[in-house]
Design an enzyme around this catalytic site. Structure first.
Site, PDB file in Angstrom:
ATOM      1  CB  ALA A   1      -0.943  -0.010   1.201  1.00  0.00           C
TER       2      ALA A   1
ATOM      3  CD  GLU B   1       5.825  -1.791  -8.497  1.00  0.00           C
ATOM      4  OE1 GLU B   1       4.645  -1.498  -8.762  1.00  0.00           O
ATOM      5  OE2 GLU B   1       6.509  -1.189  -7.636  1.00  0.00           O
TER       6      GLU B   1
ATOM      7  N   GLY C   1       3.116   0.874 -11.317  1.00  0.00           N
ATOM      8  CA  GLY C   1       4.555   0.658 -11.280  1.00  0.00           C
ATOM      9  C   GLY C   1       5.340   1.879 -11.720  1.00  0.00           C
TER      10      GLY C   1
END
Length: 382
Positions: A127, A245, A366
């Site tokens: 988060a 990521e 991302g």
């Protein structure tokens, strides 16, 4: 074009992934999409089969396998069966949540969480994003104050992938408003934490089975032992983990490009018009030729990213280049493939139509394309 990325071990693993998907995912995927929810049990079975969480050390129930090529094999095979909501959840675990847990947890936290993830019993979420804060992480307003052995979190998060399903959420919060970039920390917030509530499951235009949520913290009581890593280094952790990521986004985009292109190529030589397959028309052949070339060229860069990551040499700039370019290429591939399908490309029963919606978000999450270019541009400046 032949790829030299994989070994016999990777190809044997590919067969394992294919068998798992045929048995546990393909028969249920349409129902998951219609219900906007994936059965939790499939994650436990996936973990047991080694479809994800391979990187967890053996002492905690994993395989201790950190070679990203196995992750890429899984991505490619899941893309072929068009289970993109399922794919995103696995990517979230491998490329985000587990990446943080493996790097930042202490001994007790590792004993508490890693066996849970290795078994597939626990699903995590990350988060960061807030209603007024996306790519600008320094704008995070969720804050935490410490009183004795307890932290109290207050704030709101949004667009949190797996936010409804997650058993534990890594929450970024400001812990010292006077410390600038050294004033942020990360916390492991479990389901059932007093003061932690989930809002609505957000209604997206794509990836319907992959839940995305709003999260709320109102004096959420978190024990001091739930601090992930060191206090004040949260922003540094977030920035340092972004290359993994972004590698994940590039890998997913690349896999989807190739899978949808292959569907379209087959369609073009099966669909007939004016007495011949539409793939026999020069314009269509040229469109396919352009896509095939761009996909192969981009694949070479993504393969290089994977090898660089395995060697601990993937830089933030190189990850940004791959993320923006391949996710933007994916947009062009999907749009052209819809066009080549004609009216059928607009019908939800065709994989290309669903892919058109599912993959659009990858230039956004991302880090947006604009942010990726800013990262690259700053590196080029003298």
């Amino acid at each position: 074009m032949d790829r030299e990325l994989y070994t016999a071990d990777h190809e044997a693993y590919r067969e394992t992934v294919r068998e798992f998907l045929a048995r546990e995912v393909v028969p249920h995927n349409a129902r998951w999409e219609a219900d906007r929810w994936i059965d939790r049990e499939v994650y436990a079975r996936a973990a047991q089969q080694g479809i994800y969480a391979l990187q967890i050390p053996e002492e905690y129930g994993g395989a201790g396998q950190r070679d990203y090529r196995f992750r890429m094999v899984a991505s490619e095979e899941i893309a072929k069966v068009h289970a993109r909501s399922f794919a995103l959840t696995l990517a979230l675990q491998d490329d985000l949540v587990l990446h943080y847990l493996l790097d930042l947890t202490g001994d007790e936290q590792r004993k508490r969480w890693l066996p849970e993830f290795a078994s597939g019993r626990t699903i995590g979420a990350l988060a960061m994003t807030e209603p007024g804060t996306g790519s600008d992480l320094r704008g995070i307003r969720t804050h935490a104050r410490r009183e004795g052995d307890t932290w109290f979190l207050n704030g709101q998060k949004t667009f949190i992938s797996s936010g409804i399903m997650a058993d534990v959420v890594i929450v970024a919060a400001r812990t010292d408003p006077e410390a600038g970039s050294r004033g942020f920390s990360l916390f492991l917030v479990e389901s059932g934490t007093p003061g932690f509530t989930r809002g609505r499951k957000l209604d997206k235009i794509g990836l319907p089975a992959q839940d995305t949520a709003e999260l709320f913290f109102e004096d959420a009581r978190v024990p001091a032992a739930a601090l992930l890593g060191e206090e004040g280094r949260g922003l540094q952790y977030l920035m340092s983990h972004l290359p993994r990521e972004r590698l994940g986004v590039a890998t997913e985009a690349m896999s989807n490009c190739r899978a949808v292109f292959e569907e379209t190529r087959r369609y073009c030589f099966e669909r007939r018009a004016f007495g011949q397959p539409i793939g026999e028309f020069q314009h269509v052949r040229f469109e396919l030729a352009e896509l095939a070339t761009e996909i192969d060229v981009a694949q070479a860069y993504v393969d290089r990213m994977v090898l660089a990551f395995n060697a601990d040499k993937l830089t933030a700039v190189d990850a940004a280049k791959g993320k923006w370019y391949v996710s933007e290429l994916q947009k062009r591939v999907m749009d052209t493939c819809v066009q080549l399908h004609g009216g059928y490309g607009y019908m939800a029963e065709y994989p290309v139509a669903r892919a058109f919606l599912d993959t659009r978000v990858q230039t956004i999450y991302g880090g947006t394309t604009a942010i990726m270019k800013e990262i690259i541009g700053r590196d080029l400046a003298p």
